[in-house]
Design a protein around this motif. Structure first.
Motif, PDB file in Angstrom:
ATOM      1  N   GLU A   1       5.105   3.478  -2.931  1.00 10.41           N
ATOM      2  CA  GLU A   1       5.591   4.686  -3.612  1.00 10.41           C
ATOM      3  C   GLU A   1       6.759   5.312  -2.872  1.00 10.41           C
ATOM      4  OE1 GLU A   1       2.052   6.264  -1.116  1.00 10.41           O
ATOM      5  OE2 GLU A   1       2.686   4.404  -2.101  1.00 10.41           O
ATOM      6  N   TYR A   2       6.904   4.956  -1.588  1.00 15.31           N
ATOM      7  CA  TYR A   2       8.058   5.423  -0.823  1.00 15.31           C
ATOM      8  C   TYR A   2       9.235   4.483  -1.089  1.00 15.31           C
ATOM      9  CZ  TYR A   2       4.533   8.089   1.735  1.00 15.31           C
ATOM     10  OH  TYR A   2       3.503   8.936   2.069  1.00 15.31           O
TER      11      TYR A   2
ATOM     12  N   LYS B   1      -4.809   3.976   6.296  1.00 15.05           N
ATOM     13  CA  LYS B   1      -3.835   4.363   5.279  1.00 15.05           C
ATOM     14  C   LYS B   1      -3.551   5.861   5.329  1.00 15.05           C
ATOM     15  CE  LYS B   1      -2.703   4.095   0.375  1.00 15.05           C
ATOM     16  NZ  LYS B   1      -3.120   3.648  -0.981  1.00 15.05           N
ATOM     17  N   ASP B   2      -4.575   6.671   5.541  1.00 14.24           N
ATOM     18  CA  ASP B   2      -4.382   8.124   5.632  1.00 14.24           C
ATOM     19  C   ASP B   2      -3.421   8.479   6.760  1.00 14.24           C
ATOM     20  OD1 ASP B   2      -6.128   8.590   3.546  1.00 14.24           O
ATOM     21  OD2 ASP B   2      -7.859   8.933   4.853  1.00 14.24           O
TER      22      ASP B   2
ATOM     23  N   GLU C   1       0.813  -1.217   0.000  1.00 13.35           N
ATOM     24  CA  GLU C   1       0.000   0.000   0.000  1.00 13.35           C
ATOM     25  C   GLU C   1       0.847   1.267   0.000  1.00 13.35           C
ATOM     26  OE1 GLU C   1      -3.188   0.728  -0.114  1.00 13.35           O
ATOM     27  OE2 GLU C   1      -4.060  -1.277  -0.093  1.00 13.35           O
ATOM     28  N   PHE C   2       2.125   1.118   0.372  1.00 12.43           N
ATOM     29  CA  PHE C   2       2.975   2.299   0.546  1.00 12.43           C
ATOM     30  C   PHE C   2       4.268   2.192  -0.260  1.00 12.43           C
ATOM     31  CE2 PHE C   2       0.605   1.301   4.435  1.00 12.43           C
ATOM     32  CZ  PHE C   2      -0.184   2.439   4.534  1.00 12.43           C
TER      33      PHE C   2
ATOM     34  N   THR D   1       0.149   7.196   6.025  1.00  8.60           N
ATOM     35  CA  THR D   1       0.749   7.995   4.952  1.00  8.60           C
ATOM     36  C   THR D   1       1.282   9.318   5.484  1.00  8.60           C
ATOM     37  OG1 THR D   1      -0.651   7.008   3.238  1.00  8.60           O
ATOM     38  CG2 THR D   1       0.282   9.176   2.762  1.00  8.60           C
ATOM     39  N   LYS D   2       0.523   9.969   6.343  1.00  7.34           N
ATOM     40  CA  LYS D   2       0.961  11.253   6.895  1.00  7.34           C
ATOM     41  C   LYS D   2       2.255  11.080   7.696  1.00  7.34           C
ATOM     42  CE  LYS D   2      -1.970  14.418   7.962  1.00  7.34           C
ATOM     43  NZ  LYS D   2      -2.988  15.333   8.554  1.00  7.34           N
TER      44      LYS D   2
ATOM     45  N   ASN E   1       9.885  10.668   5.468  1.00  3.28           N
ATOM     46  CA  ASN E   1      10.521  10.926   4.176  1.00  3.28           C
ATOM     47  C   ASN E   1      11.169  12.310   4.138  1.00  3.28           C
ATOM     48  OD1 ASN E   1      11.095   9.942   1.520  1.00  3.28           O
ATOM     49  ND2 ASN E   1       9.537  11.326   0.707  1.00  3.28           N
TER      50      ASN E   1
ATOM     51  N   LEU F   1       4.490   8.590   7.315  1.00  2.00           N
ATOM     52  CA  LEU F   1       5.569   8.222   6.380  1.00  2.00           C
ATOM     53  C   LEU F   1       6.071   9.453   5.623  1.00  2.00           C
ATOM     54  CD1 LEU F   1       4.279   4.839   4.870  1.00  2.00           C
ATOM     55  CD2 LEU F   1       5.951   5.163   6.707  1.00  2.00           C
ATOM     56  N   ASP F   2       5.148  10.356   5.304  1.00  2.00           N
ATOM     57  CA  ASP F   2       5.558  11.616   4.654  1.00  2.00           C
ATOM     58  C   ASP F   2       6.549  12.367   5.533  1.00  2.00           C
ATOM     59  OD1 ASP F   2       4.046  11.323   2.363  1.00  2.00           O
ATOM     60  OD2 ASP F   2       2.345  12.479   3.122  1.00  2.00           O
TER      61      ASP F   2
END
Length: 384
Positions: free
Chosen positions: A178-179, A214-215, A175-176, A218-219, A225, A221-222
């Motif tokens: 893209e990282y 997931k929201d 699901e993640f 994602t926040k 990153n 993981l952002d």
């Protein structure tokens, strides 16, 4: 006789002119004095009112005070709430200030973090900016929290509905992907309790109460990153380390030491890894067993798990917590002196200080353990 009369009238004329000028001078002087007095009075009154009502209640007190403003709350109620919490000196003055400064229509509902060091103007500006709305919640994830800790806090604050589904999502790396740092975990999650342990970066977040798992992830993981800058990734490669290994080392540093000892612990870890020695870390036992004692027993360190660094050499399968920026930095920058002098051991010193004791040889380490072990036992007994 005519000449005397002319002289007399001339003198009278001069006298009258001089008298008029004196009167003008006196009027000017009186006006000036009055003006100065008015300025002093008005200035004094301004200073009095400013310090009595508009200045911060306590310039030195920056402790956060939560203020919740529901929708359609009147300025009068807001003013009374602020005064009751000690954030302003006078509710009536605040109400008039808001009205006359044309902010009455700009105050927004929400939850605010204010403090007594804020002036009336700063408080008004903050309330006009908008706080956390009723459909949002502010959550602080602190350094060293695990995914188990985080999921519980998110549930307790109403961000998520189910802890177990959140934990499962932390293993769903597809699901993640893209990282880049998550994609690098593909095929390398065997033995990991949670694939994303270590990557949910500690910070204060604003989440919607209806956010999906997931929201939320994602926040976080952002944020990771943004912290793991390319320079750090490059340095990791130069040290022959993957990002996952850096995160794991950082998590151990976070759990084992105070910030003042981060560099030294990092040096010991790098020295032992370089010498292919078992790390023998209490933090990895704590992670897999849930035990948090300082004095581990033989039974504790005999637990069968790939996280047991008393049994297995090298790093554990994953991070043992979610480390902060300092720990990540020190994972890449161990104390050069301790690396050079080949320090290989550390243990807790006096638990009341939280400081660690370091040693180069097994004999020195054994002596340190013998010196402090009874203090650990006492600490565990009092805090069990």
């Amino acid at each position: 006789m005519a000449k005397k009369s002319s002289k007399f009238f001339g003198n009278m004329k001069d006298y009258l002119i001089n008298a008029k000028m004196d009167q003008k001078n006196r009027s000017a002087i009186i006006f000036t004095i009055s003006l100065v007095l008015n300025i002093i009075i008005i200035g004094g009154l301004y200073l009095f009112v400013s310090f009595a009502y508009f200045k911060p209640v306590n310039m030195l007190d920056k402790s956060e005070i939560t203020v919740n403003i529901p929708r359609n709350t009147s300025i009068t109620k807001i003013s009374n709430e602020l005064e009751s919490k000690g954030l302003i000196r006078n509710a009536t003055v605040f109400k008039y200030y808001v009205d006359f400064s044309d902010h009455s229509s700009k105050i927004r509902s929400g939850t605010y973090k204010l403090n007594k060091s804020m002036s009336m103007a700063e408080i008004t500006k903050e309330l006009s900016r908008g706080g956390v709305s009723e459909s949002e919640v502010s959550v602080t994830i602190t350094e060293g929290m695990t995914i188990d800790n985080i999921s519980k806090k998110l549930k307790d604050t109403g961000v998520i509905n189910d802890e177990e589904s959140f934990k499962q999502e932390c293993n769903n790396i597809s699901e993640f992907s893209e990282y880049e740092f998550v994609a690098a975990l593909s095929g390398k999650t065997t033995g990991k309790k949670y694939a994303l342990e270590g990557y949910l970066f500690p910070d204060t977040y604003i989440f919607y109460t209806d956010s999906s798992n997931k929201d939320v992830i994602t926040k976080m993981l952002d944020r990771f990153n943004a912290i793991m800058v390319p320079e750090w990734t490059q340095k990791a490669a130069e040290m022959d380390l993957t990002v996952d290994e850096v995160v794991t080392i950082a998590s151990i540093i976070e759990k084992e030491a105070k910030t003042s000892d981060f560099g030294k612990v990092s040096a010991v870890l790098h020295n032992r890894l370089g010498g292919n020695q078992k790390l023998q870390l209490c933090s990895t036992i704590h992670y897999v067993s849930g035990i948090n004692r300082l004095a581990l027993t033989d039974q504790d360190i005999a637990v069968e798990s790939p996280y047991n660094t008393y049994k297995y050499a090298g790093l554990p399968p994953s991070a043992v917590c979610n480390p902060g920026k300092n720990a990540l930095s020190f994972a890449l920058n161990p104390d050069e002196e301790y690396v050079r002098d080949k320090y290989l051991f550390f243990c807790n010193g006096d638990p009341s200080t939280g400081q660690l004791v370091f040693a180069k040889t097994g004999e020195e380490h054994a002596a340190n353990v013998a010196k402090y072990q009874q203090l650990w036992v006492e600490y565990d007994r009092k805090n069990s």
